[in-house]
Design a protein around this motif. Structure first.
Motif, PDB file in Angstrom:
ATOM      1  N   HIS A 145      -2.998   9.511  -1.920  1.00 10.90           N
ATOM      2  CA  HIS A 145      -4.301   9.054  -1.429  1.00 10.90           C
ATOM      3  C   HIS A 145      -5.441   9.651  -2.236  1.00 10.90           C
ATOM      4  O   HIS A 145      -6.415   8.963  -2.560  1.00 10.90           O
ATOM      5  CB  HIS A 145      -4.467   9.345   0.060  1.00 10.90           C
ATOM      6  CG  HIS A 145      -5.487   8.459   0.695  1.00 10.90           C
ATOM      7  ND1 HIS A 145      -6.846   8.675   0.576  1.00 10.90           N
ATOM      8  CD2 HIS A 145      -5.368   7.310   1.399  1.00 10.90           C
ATOM      9  CE1 HIS A 145      -7.499   7.710   1.200  1.00 10.90           C
ATOM     10  NE2 HIS A 145      -6.629   6.869   1.709  1.00 10.90           N
ATOM     11  N   GLU A 177      -8.374   7.578  -4.202  1.00  9.58           N
ATOM     12  CA  GLU A 177      -9.799   7.932  -4.123  1.00  9.58           C
ATOM     13  C   GLU A 177     -10.378   8.156  -5.532  1.00  9.58           C
ATOM     14  O   GLU A 177     -11.458   7.640  -5.849  1.00  9.58           O
ATOM     15  CB  GLU A 177      -9.991   9.196  -3.268  1.00  9.58           C
ATOM     16  CG  GLU A 177      -9.596   8.996  -1.800  1.00  9.58           C
ATOM     17  CD  GLU A 177      -9.662  10.285  -0.970  1.00  9.58           C
ATOM     18  OE1 GLU A 177     -10.700  10.963  -0.952  1.00  9.58           O
ATOM     19  OE2 GLU A 177      -8.646  10.629  -0.337  1.00  9.58           O
ATOM     20  N   ARG A 216     -13.213   6.029  -7.638  1.00 10.69           N
ATOM     21  CA  ARG A 216     -14.374   6.734  -8.177  1.00 10.69           C
ATOM     22  C   ARG A 216     -14.490   6.471  -9.683  1.00 10.69           C
ATOM     23  O   ARG A 216     -15.590   6.253 -10.192  1.00 10.69           O
ATOM     24  CB  ARG A 216     -14.199   8.243  -7.927  1.00 10.69           C
ATOM     25  CG  ARG A 216     -15.410   8.910  -7.285  1.00 10.69           C
ATOM     26  CD  ARG A 216     -15.231  10.420  -7.204  1.00 10.69           C
ATOM     27  NE  ARG A 216     -14.226  10.838  -6.241  1.00 10.69           N
ATOM     28  CZ  ARG A 216     -14.462  11.025  -4.939  1.00 10.69           C
ATOM     29  NH1 ARG A 216     -15.661  10.829  -4.450  1.00 10.69           N
ATOM     30  NH2 ARG A 216     -13.501  11.422  -4.122  1.00 10.69           N
ATOM     31  N   PRO A 245     -15.280   5.808  -2.870  1.00 14.85           N
ATOM     32  CA  PRO A 245     -14.224   5.434  -1.924  1.00 14.85           C
ATOM     33  C   PRO A 245     -14.714   5.299  -0.485  1.00 14.85           C
ATOM     34  O   PRO A 245     -14.186   4.486   0.275  1.00 14.85           O
ATOM     35  CB  PRO A 245     -13.186   6.556  -2.062  1.00 14.85           C
ATOM     36  CG  PRO A 245     -13.832   7.630  -2.852  1.00 14.85           C
ATOM     37  CD  PRO A 245     -14.936   7.024  -3.624  1.00 14.85           C
ATOM     38  N   GLN A 246     -15.739   6.080  -0.089  1.00 18.51           N
ATOM     39  CA  GLN A 246     -16.213   5.999   1.304  1.00 18.51           C
ATOM     40  C   GLN A 246     -16.827   4.636   1.619  1.00 18.51           C
ATOM     41  O   GLN A 246     -16.974   4.283   2.787  1.00 18.51           O
ATOM     42  CB  GLN A 246     -17.186   7.140   1.635  1.00 18.51           C
ATOM     43  CG  GLN A 246     -18.494   7.104   0.878  1.00 18.51           C
ATOM     44  CD  GLN A 246     -18.418   7.853  -0.448  1.00 18.51           C
ATOM     45  OE1 GLN A 246     -17.342   7.981  -1.048  1.00 18.51           O
ATOM     46  NE2 GLN A 246     -19.557   8.327  -0.917  1.00 18.51           N
ATOM     47  N   PHE A 267     -12.842   2.057   1.781  1.00 17.55           N
ATOM     48  CA  PHE A 267     -11.753   2.087   2.760  1.00 17.55           C
ATOM     49  C   PHE A 267     -12.202   1.407   4.061  1.00 17.55           C
ATOM     50  O   PHE A 267     -11.405   0.802   4.750  1.00 17.55           O
ATOM     51  CB  PHE A 267     -11.285   3.513   3.013  1.00 17.55           C
ATOM     52  CG  PHE A 267     -10.562   4.095   1.831  1.00 17.55           C
ATOM     53  CD1 PHE A 267      -9.400   3.508   1.369  1.00 17.55           C
ATOM     54  CD2 PHE A 267     -11.053   5.208   1.163  1.00 17.55           C
ATOM     55  CE1 PHE A 267      -8.720   4.031   0.275  1.00 17.55           C
ATOM     56  CE2 PHE A 267     -10.390   5.735   0.070  1.00 17.55           C
ATOM     57  CZ  PHE A 267      -9.221   5.147  -0.378  1.00 17.55           C
ATOM     58  N   ARG A 268     -13.475   1.566   4.356  1.00 17.03           N
ATOM     59  CA  ARG A 268     -14.053   0.762   5.421  1.00 17.03           C
ATOM     60  C   ARG A 268     -15.525   0.551   5.099  1.00 17.03           C
ATOM     61  O   ARG A 268     -16.227   1.485   4.722  1.00 17.03           O
ATOM     62  CB  ARG A 268     -13.923   1.432   6.787  1.00 17.03           C
ATOM     63  CG  ARG A 268     -14.531   0.502   7.865  1.00 17.03           C
ATOM     64  CD  ARG A 268     -14.085   0.785   9.258  1.00 17.03           C
ATOM     65  NE  ARG A 268     -12.667   1.021   9.387  1.00 17.03           N
ATOM     66  CZ  ARG A 268     -12.081   1.248  10.562  1.00 17.03           C
ATOM     67  NH1 ARG A 268     -12.797   1.242  11.666  1.00 17.03           N
ATOM     68  NH2 ARG A 268     -10.787   1.486  10.613  1.00 17.03           N
ATOM     69  N   ILE A 289      -3.871   1.089   4.559  1.00 11.44           N
ATOM     70  CA  ILE A 289      -2.609   1.175   3.830  1.00 11.44           C
ATOM     71  C   ILE A 289      -1.524   0.533   4.682  1.00 11.44           C
ATOM     72  O   ILE A 289      -1.325   0.907   5.839  1.00 11.44           O
ATOM     73  CB  ILE A 289      -2.298   2.632   3.466  1.00 11.44           C
ATOM     74  CG1 ILE A 289      -3.315   3.051   2.391  1.00 11.44           C
ATOM     75  CG2 ILE A 289      -0.857   2.795   2.995  1.00 11.44           C
ATOM     76  CD1 ILE A 289      -3.062   4.354   1.735  1.00 11.44           C
ATOM     77  N   ALA A 290      -0.843  -0.444   4.090  1.00  7.67           N
ATOM     78  CA  ALA A 290       0.160  -1.208   4.833  1.00  7.67           C
ATOM     79  C   ALA A 290       1.573  -0.706   4.580  1.00  7.67           C
ATOM     80  O   ALA A 290       2.496  -1.037   5.330  1.00  7.67           O
ATOM     81  CB  ALA A 290       0.074  -2.684   4.447  1.00  7.67           C
TER      82      ALA A 290
END
Lengths: 149, 149, 149, 149
Positions: free
Chosen positions: B40, B44, B48, B54-55, B58-59, B69-70
């Protein structure tokens, strides 16, 4: 160590702690950081024991409060190894209008001796992150656990 | 091991990994769970490197998407000890309309040999948690890293 | 999803999982890395259920073996939030002379639906880190849990 | 807050801290436990900066010593969110014959304000886990960082 440190003051909630594979340092001894995780588990179980689901207490948008941790400390007296178990006694050391201090006594599950001792303070904040009084329903539920003064 | 597993396919982002005190199992070897954390970190740093904080990926509530993550997997070939360092090569194994699969090659920082190899798939979802296409700005930024087909 | 993925194959050990405060991502959903920790908890509890203390199995210097994890994978079907609980079914997917593959079915504790599904393979090694057969006492204890072939 | 708490006393080593996806609580704020991990990262980097590889210091079988953590505490002044970065200043608060206390000042990387402040004490022990003096090579290396008295 003062006497007050050796035993929980008054009533407490006991939480069993199993040392997990990822909880140790590279030498097999419980990493000091893991004890702080155990402390938070202890707070969660303490709230649950009071009939207060922790997910509605650490932050509650409807009721407009949060209970962040403002400070924590722990002293480590003896090494604990992977394969050993602990009993954690969670008590209330101090309850103020706007803050609550928990005490954590970690005992070796079989030997019974104190292996670590910590405390953590949570403060009540409003939706604006300013300090406010602890929610009433928490204060009422805590009463049987308040230390004698 | 197929050739494709031994080296990253095409372009990759290299991320240095320092094994930390809490990352090992009780015998001093990096705990398998830590590699997934490193993966992870790799995602990230990959984002970058692409200029995408990344913030915001992810959402992202404003843009109405999330990238959970699936699935993830990792194989571990050699033990790594506290005190050793890794180089993690993060690449794109597959890009679909609604999903993105990252490849992770963990090399020993000094010896250079492959010590672990993993992958993880993120899927794009909307505010309703239903699958949707990857955000355009992510797709554009990824282009230089897409595998040849 | 194949049928075999939806339910554990044959006999299994059920392990309750409480989602802890530090187990989630910044949006309150269980972080994928935490599932791999839960998988290891599952293996520990599986061994304990068999009467085999895990601290004498993952590495045993007297008996000259170790059981490192050689690979792990997990797929995530539904988000789980802080405050929710899981039931983890730990089963044996495959037992070979020198390796053992565990299956992990994560069910929502109240709703009962499958929320994640994983597997992990441990291999037996000797004191020289070369592969060897699984210890006899482990093979005997496993027998009631072996999948029908 | 006393003045001594607002800035590191004398010389310090600065360590950048990137808040990682797994470091927060369910509301996106850095979990208090993560700060203690950051403190340990800080000690590791402090030792590295001194030219002392940490893996040869926390436990050293040849030289017959270990440096376990005997106590730690931290106060948290402001919430830090996923996506923010910190600068950690690691200093020596006190050096005794057999113990060393580190100070940790966490500053917001962009704003520069103090967001958390902690300390941790490591003690020197021999192979028998009894207290002993700090290893000479550590004491020499520390000298430029000792607080004025």
């Amino acid at each position: 160590m003062e006497p007050s440190k050796k035993t929980p003051p008054g009533k407490f909630v006991e939480v069993p702690i199993t040392v997990r594979f990822g909880d140790t340092d590279p030498y097999g001894v419980v990493y000091f950081v893991s004890y702080f995780r155990y402390c938070h588990h202890g707070i969660e179980e303490f709230f649950r024991h009071l009939g207060l689901p922790p997910q509605g207490l650490f932050r509650n948008q409807e009721e407009g409060f949060g209970l962040p941790i403002a400070g924590a400390s722990c002293d480590f007296y003896k090494p604990i190894w992977y394969g050993e178990s602990l009993k954690l006694a969670v008590s209330i050391l101090q309850a103020k209008d706007k803050a609550l201090t928990f005490g954590f006594h970690f005992f070796h599950a079989e030997r019974g001796d104190l292996v670590a001792h910590g405390q953590a303070t949570i403060v009540a904040i409003g939706a604006d992150w300013r300090s406010r009084t602890l929610p009433d329903r928490l204060r009422y539920a805590l009463e049987p656990y308040l230390p004698l003064t």
